[in-house]
Design a protein around this motif. Structure first.
Motif, PDB file in Angstrom:
ATOM      1  N   ASP A 122       0.846  -1.189   0.000  1.00 53.51           N
ATOM      2  CA  ASP A 122       0.000   0.000   0.000  1.00 53.51           C
ATOM      3  C   ASP A 122       0.888   1.249   0.000  1.00 53.51           C
ATOM      4  OD1 ASP A 122      -2.283  -1.749   0.134  1.00 53.51           O
ATOM      5  OD2 ASP A 122      -1.897  -1.943   2.278  1.00 53.51           O
ATOM      6  N   THR A 123       0.680   2.185   0.947  1.00 59.44           N
ATOM      7  CA  THR A 123       1.490   3.407   1.007  1.00 59.44           C
ATOM      8  C   THR A 123       2.453   3.377   2.196  1.00 59.44           C
ATOM      9  OG1 THR A 123      -0.212   4.553   2.293  1.00 59.44           O
ATOM     10  CG2 THR A 123      -0.286   4.809  -0.119  1.00 59.44           C
ATOM     11  N   SER A 124       2.772   2.198   2.699  1.00 55.85           N
ATOM     12  CA  SER A 124       3.687   2.075   3.835  1.00 55.85           C
ATOM     13  C   SER A 124       5.094   2.510   3.421  1.00 55.85           C
ATOM     14  CB  SER A 124       3.694   0.640   4.353  1.00 55.85           C
ATOM     15  OG  SER A 124       4.156  -0.247   3.357  1.00 55.85           O
ATOM     16  N   ASN A 125       5.948   2.760   4.430  1.00 53.79           N
ATOM     17  CA  ASN A 125       7.316   3.171   4.113  1.00 53.79           C
ATOM     18  C   ASN A 125       8.303   2.652   5.147  1.00 53.79           C
ATOM     19  OD1 ASN A 125       8.180   5.491   6.043  1.00 53.79           O
ATOM     20  ND2 ASN A 125       6.045   5.928   5.531  1.00 53.79           N
ATOM     21  N   ALA A 126       9.568   2.644   4.755  1.00 47.01           N
ATOM     22  CA  ALA A 126      10.633   2.077   5.588  1.00 47.01           C
ATOM     23  C   ALA A 126      11.082   3.012   6.693  1.00 47.01           C
ATOM     24  CB  ALA A 126      11.818   1.666   4.723  1.00 47.01           C
ATOM     25  N   GLY A 127      10.543   4.196   6.751  1.00 53.44           N
ATOM     26  CA  GLY A 127      10.825   5.066   7.880  1.00 53.44           C
ATOM     27  C   GLY A 127      11.790   6.191   7.585  1.00 53.44           C
ATOM     28  N   ASN A 128      12.196   6.838   8.669  1.00 51.78           N
ATOM     29  CA  ASN A 128      13.033   8.025   8.580  1.00 51.78           C
ATOM     30  C   ASN A 128      14.522   7.674   8.685  1.00 51.78           C
ATOM     31  OD1 ASN A 128      13.544   7.568  11.340  1.00 51.78           O
ATOM     32  ND2 ASN A 128      11.838   8.872  11.959  1.00 51.78           N
TER      33      ASN A 128
END
Length: 183
Positions: A122-128
């Motif tokens: 989906d629109t998840s992400n690996a972070g900062n």
């Protein structure tokens, strides 16, 4: 209705209701980690589906090591390390981020050591930039997910499918690593 709970961990078993303030229910909303309980946490005894995991700033959460031994699904806000302690996830099975979840939205360091399967959908992400992923097996981004600003070291297979993106310039591909991109 989602159930929230705070880790009180008399043992390392995430799936044991007695290890949570929400006893007799294991949380499926937000799981909070503070400065209590076992610092070694695993899901050897079953699948986990959780909206979010928060490592608190007050009280400052101690350093935890979470071992992913069965499927572990994060489908809400994701992980936020708001503490000054580094948090570690050792992935031996599957860690899956769904919806708009993130691997870290907090200022504290979170490290993911992947020797299994790590998926973003989906629109998840690996972070900062406080997020580090060391991939030794399969790391995949699907749909419109992103590598975000995370620091990723790829030692095996890193895939970008559909309209997923690499995010910032935080990817190091070692000589043994393969990066694939397919539309």
């Amino acid at each position: 209705h989602a159930t929230d709970g705070t880790w009180v961990g008399g043992s390392s078993d995430w799936t044991n209701p007695a290890n949570w303030s929400s006893n007799p229910t294991v949380p499926n909303g937000t799981a909070a980690f503070t400065n209590t309980g076992s610092t070694s946490v695993d899901n050897t005894n079953g699948v986990v589906a959780i909206g979010g995991i928060t490592f608190t700033s007050a009280p400052n959460a101690q350093a935890y090591t979470l071992s992913i031994e069965s499927a572990f699904i994060i489908n809400g806000a994701g992980v936020a390390n708001n503490s000054t302690s580094a948090q570690i996830f050792n992935i031996h099975d599957s860690l899956i981020f769904h919806n708009s979840s993130t691997a870290n939205s907090g200022a504290g360091a979170v490290s993911y050591n992947n020797s299994g399967f790590m998926f973003f959908f989906d629109t998840s992400n690996a972070g900062n930039a406080a997020t580090t992923i060391t991939n030794n097996e399969i790391l995949q981004f699907n749909d419109t997910s992103s590598a975000g600003s995370a620091h990723i070291t790829n030692n095996a297979e890193l895939d970008f499918f559909n309209s997923s993106t690499t995010g910032g310039d935080g990817i190091t591909n070692n000589a043994t690593g393969t990066i694939r991109s397919e539309e």
